[in-house]
Structures are given as structure tokens and as C-alpha cells.
Design a protein around this motif. Structure first.
Motif, mmCIF file in Angstrom:
data_model
loop_
_atom_site.group_PDB
_atom_site.id
_atom_site.type_symbol
_atom_site.label_atom_id
_atom_site.label_comp_id
_atom_site.label_asym_id
_atom_site.label_seq_id
_atom_site.Cartn_x
_atom_site.Cartn_y
_atom_site.Cartn_z
ATOM 1 N N SER A 14 -49.271 -55.442 36.615
ATOM 2 C CA SER A 14 -48.813 -56.804 36.340
ATOM 3 C C SER A 14 -49.749 -57.802 37.033
ATOM 4 N N PHE A 15 -50.317 -58.680 36.261
ATOM 5 C CA PHE A 15 -51.265 -59.667 36.802
ATOM 6 C C PHE A 15 -50.749 -61.075 36.543
ATOM 7 N N SER A 16 -51.046 -61.989 37.477
ATOM 8 C CA SER A 16 -50.639 -63.385 37.285
ATOM 9 C C SER A 16 -51.672 -64.087 36.395
ATOM 10 N N ASP A 17 -51.339 -65.326 36.010
ATOM 11 C CA ASP A 17 -52.235 -66.093 35.133
ATOM 12 C C ASP A 17 -53.444 -66.666 35.871
ATOM 13 N N ARG A 18 -53.368 -66.636 37.202
ATOM 14 C CA ARG A 18 -54.423 -67.282 38.012
ATOM 15 C C ARG A 18 -55.804 -66.721 37.673
ATOM 16 N N SER A 19 -56.738 -67.634 37.415
ATOM 17 C CA SER A 19 -58.079 -67.149 37.063
ATOM 18 C C SER A 19 -58.903 -66.911 38.334
ATOM 19 N N ILE A 20 -59.979 -66.206 38.173
ATOM 20 C CA ILE A 20 -60.826 -65.837 39.323
ATOM 21 C C ILE A 20 -61.972 -66.836 39.421
ATOM 22 N N HIS A 21 -62.186 -67.343 40.634
ATOM 23 C CA HIS A 21 -63.282 -68.302 40.820
ATOM 24 C C HIS A 21 -64.623 -67.594 40.562
ATOM 25 N N PRO A 22 -65.540 -68.255 39.843
ATOM 26 C CA PRO A 22 -66.826 -67.613 39.536
ATOM 27 C C PRO A 22 -67.571 -67.112 40.775
ATOM 28 N N ASP A 23 -67.445 -67.816 41.913
ATOM 29 C CA ASP A 23 -68.140 -67.365 43.136
ATOM 30 C C ASP A 23 -67.598 -66.016 43.591
ATOM 31 N N ASP A 24 -66.266 -65.852 43.502
ATOM 32 C CA ASP A 24 -65.644 -64.589 43.900
ATOM 33 C C ASP A 24 -66.037 -63.476 42.934
ATOM 34 N N LEU A 25 -66.063 -63.824 41.663
ATOM 35 C CA LEU A 25 -66.434 -62.838 40.652
ATOM 36 C C LEU A 25 -67.850 -62.309 40.908
ATOM 37 N N LYS A 26 -68.724 -63.247 41.232
ATOM 38 C CA LYS A 26 -70.106 -62.857 41.499
ATOM 39 C C LYS A 26 -70.172 -61.916 42.706
ATOM 40 N N LYS A 27 -69.372 -62.252 43.738
ATOM 41 C CA LYS A 27 -69.388 -61.419 44.957
ATOM 42 C C LYS A 27 -69.013 -59.970 44.663
ATOM 43 N N VAL A 28 -68.033 -59.753 43.787
ATOM 44 C CA VAL A 28 -67.627 -58.359 43.565
ATOM 45 C C VAL A 28 -68.750 -57.562 42.899
ATOM 46 N N PHE A 29 -69.524 -58.226 42.054
ATOM 47 C CA PHE A 29 -70.626 -57.491 41.409
ATOM 48 C C PHE A 29 -71.826 -57.339 42.348
ATOM 49 N N VAL A 30 -72.005 -58.306 43.247
ATOM 50 C CA VAL A 30 -73.053 -58.130 44.270
ATOM 51 C C VAL A 30 -72.674 -56.935 45.157
ATOM 52 N N ALA A 31 -71.377 -56.816 45.483
ATOM 53 C CA ALA A 31 -70.915 -55.669 46.288
ATOM 54 C C ALA A 31 -71.259 -54.365 45.565
ATOM 55 N N ALA A 32 -71.032 -54.326 44.260
ATOM 56 C CA ALA A 32 -71.361 -53.120 43.475
ATOM 57 C C ALA A 32 -72.847 -52.807 43.591
ATOM 58 N N SER A 33 -73.661 -53.853 43.592
ATOM 59 C CA SER A 33 -75.114 -53.643 43.597
ATOM 60 C C SER A 33 -75.588 -52.976 44.885
ATOM 61 N N TRP A 34 -74.781 -53.084 45.966
ATOM 62 C CA TRP A 34 -75.179 -52.491 47.248
ATOM 63 C C TRP A 34 -74.751 -51.031 47.379
ATOM 64 N N ALA A 35 -74.237 -50.459 46.317
ATOM 65 C CA ALA A 35 -73.858 -49.039 46.354
ATOM 66 C C ALA A 35 -75.107 -48.158 46.436
ATOM 67 N N PRO A 36 -74.980 -46.993 47.081
ATOM 68 C CA PRO A 36 -76.083 -46.033 47.039
ATOM 69 C C PRO A 36 -76.144 -45.383 45.661
ATOM 70 N N SER A 37 -77.340 -44.943 45.276
ATOM 71 C CA SER A 37 -77.462 -44.217 43.999
ATOM 72 C C SER A 37 -78.672 -43.298 44.064
ATOM 73 N N CYS A 38 -78.642 -42.271 43.242
ATOM 74 C CA CYS A 38 -79.718 -41.283 43.211
ATOM 75 C C CYS A 38 -81.044 -41.984 42.881
ATOM 76 N N PHE A 39 -82.050 -41.847 43.735
ATOM 77 C CA PHE A 39 -83.356 -42.520 43.604
ATOM 78 C C PHE A 39 -83.228 -44.050 43.544
ATOM 79 N N ASN A 40 -82.116 -44.580 44.005
ATOM 80 C CA ASN A 40 -81.851 -46.035 43.931
ATOM 81 C C ASN A 40 -82.028 -46.558 42.505
#
Ligand SMILES: Cc1cc2nc3c(=O)[nH]c(=O)nc-3n(C[C@H](O)[C@H](O)[C@H](O)COP(=O)(O)O)c2cc1C
Length: 205
Positions: free
Chosen positions: A30-56
């Protein structure tokens, strides 16, 4: 049960000493109608980018839709069964895809889905830190998603995710309302941490 009390009841055992952020994450429907601020949205994908990966190689790709746009509608269209109903109330949905071959030499990778999973874990923890909730979905028609977004054959379609702020659990029909308010459970370590195959690991001496 209020939104706050549901939130409190979902927190994993603090006595474990595990990072509070990890214990706080859970998967609502169950999710509320509140939208996500673009700055916060960007942060979550930047966090993903810092994940380790095979051969980077960073084999993950995300396709992001916001409620009201055509991308969101196409993701909803690719969801299966009840996922289609509850996830449609989230302010945003995204699909994950993973590159099947290494860009460095074109050889097949066995780690692309693994690495996309790690990036997704980083993303959802950052989302939790921002007061957001996420919910992963395997229940998607992958062929439909591939076609809708022209995802090349060199990529596996992995999963869909809903992200947003927590909504009223009573807005859900049963049995999902009860699940939303129910206790969370986890396997004991003996079942998955071993010293030898199926021999529970001994911690310490
Ligand atoms: C890859 C993946 C696929 C999942 N597929 C679905 C799904 O299709 N529908 C759904 O309602 N929940 C789905 N879930 C959510 C899981 O059921 C949930 O994470 C699990 O029960 C543990 O609960 P928790 O995340 O609240 O700790 C999925 C989760 C992951 C990570």
C-alpha cells in the motif's frame, strides 16, 4: 492499525545488533499518493551505481516510470495478476535489466543478474534511508516488458520494483491487508550459514 503502527511492527529484531536501516526495510503493497522529490529519486540510483560488480561492468539498467506517464502504464501492463493492482498505486515503478555479456570482451557473464541484485539492494537501502519503501516483483511478463521497451536480446529482464511512501494498509483487499499487517519472518542462520554443506557454522570458538 495505523500507518505508523504497521511501520513499527515491521522492524526486524533490534536485539540482532544489525544496522537499523537494514531492519527498517520491508516490502509494503500500500503506497500513499505522495510523489518522490527528483533529488531523492536521483540519490537512490546513485546509490545503485556504487554497488560492486564483476570487472566493475555495472551490468544493471533501470527503466523508470512515474504514475501518470506512459512508461509507468507500460510497466503496469507488463505486471502479472494482483501485482498489477497494488503496484499501480505506487508513485513510481521501475524495471531492472542486466547485460548478459561482458562489454570488455563480449564473453558471456554468469554474474549479471547477481550484480543487478546487489545494485538493487543498494538502491532499496538508500530509499529506506530517505523514508521511502520499495517492493520487488518477479510477477512480470518479461516478454511483454522486453517488447514494450525494446530491451535488446543481450539483456535479461530481471524484475519490477515499486517505490514510494507508505500508504494505508486498510486500502488493500484481503488477503493482502492481513499480509501488510502481519509479522515478518526469517530463516535461522543454521539453515543457511555452513561450515560444511548443511552443517551449521559455528560463530566464535
Ligand atoms: C526478486 C523479488 C521478486 C518478488 N516478487 C514479488 C511479486 O511478484 N509480488 C509480490 O507481491 N511480492 C514480491 N516480492 C516481495 C517478497 O515477497 C518479499 O520481499 C518477501 O516476502 C520478504 O518480505 P520483506 O521484503 O517485507 O522483508 C519479491 C521480492 C523480490 C526481491
Amino acid at each position: 492499525m495505523s500507518v505508523d503502527s504497521v511501520e513499527q511492527s515491521k522492524i526486524g529484531a533490534p536485539s540482532s545488533g544489525v544496522e537499523p536501516l537494514i531492519l527498517k526495510r520491508w516490502s509494503p503493497r500500500s503506497f500513499s499518493d505522495r510523489s518522490i522529490h527528483p533529488d531523492d529519486l536521483k540519490k537512490v540510483f546513485v546509490a545503485a551505481s556504487w554497488a560492486p560488480s564483476c570487472f566493475n561492468e555495472q551490468p544493471w539498467r533501470f527503466i523508470v516510470g512515474h504514475r501518470g506517464d506512459a512508461i509507468f502504464d507500460r510497466i503496469v501492463d507488463a505486471l502479472i495478476g494482483f501485482n498489477k493492482q497494488w503496484a499501480g498505486s505506487a508513485p513510481m515503478l521501475f524495471l531492472t535489466a542486466a547485460k548478459k555479456t561482458f562489454s570488455r570482451d563480449g564473453s558471456p557473464s554468469e554474474f549479471h543478474i547477481h550484480d543487478t541484485g546487489i545494485a538493487s539492494a543498494m538502491l532499496i537501502l538508500q530509499a529506506t534511508a530517505l523514508g521511502l519503501h520499495t517492493h520487488g516483483m518477479a510477477g512480470i511478463d518479461k516478454s511483454k516488458a522486453r517488447e514494450a521497451f525494446a530491451i535488446p536480446e543481450d539483456f535479461d529482464v530481471c524484475a519490477a520494483w515499486a517505490m514510494g511512501y507508505l500508504g494505508d494498509p486498510d486500502a488493500l483487499p484481503e488477503p493482502y491487508r492481513a499480509l501488510e499487517k502481519g509479522a515478518r519472518s526469517r530463516k535461522p542462520l543454521e539453515e543457511f550459514v555452513f561450515n560444511a554443506w548443511e552443517t551449521p557454522a559455528i560463530f566464535g570458538v
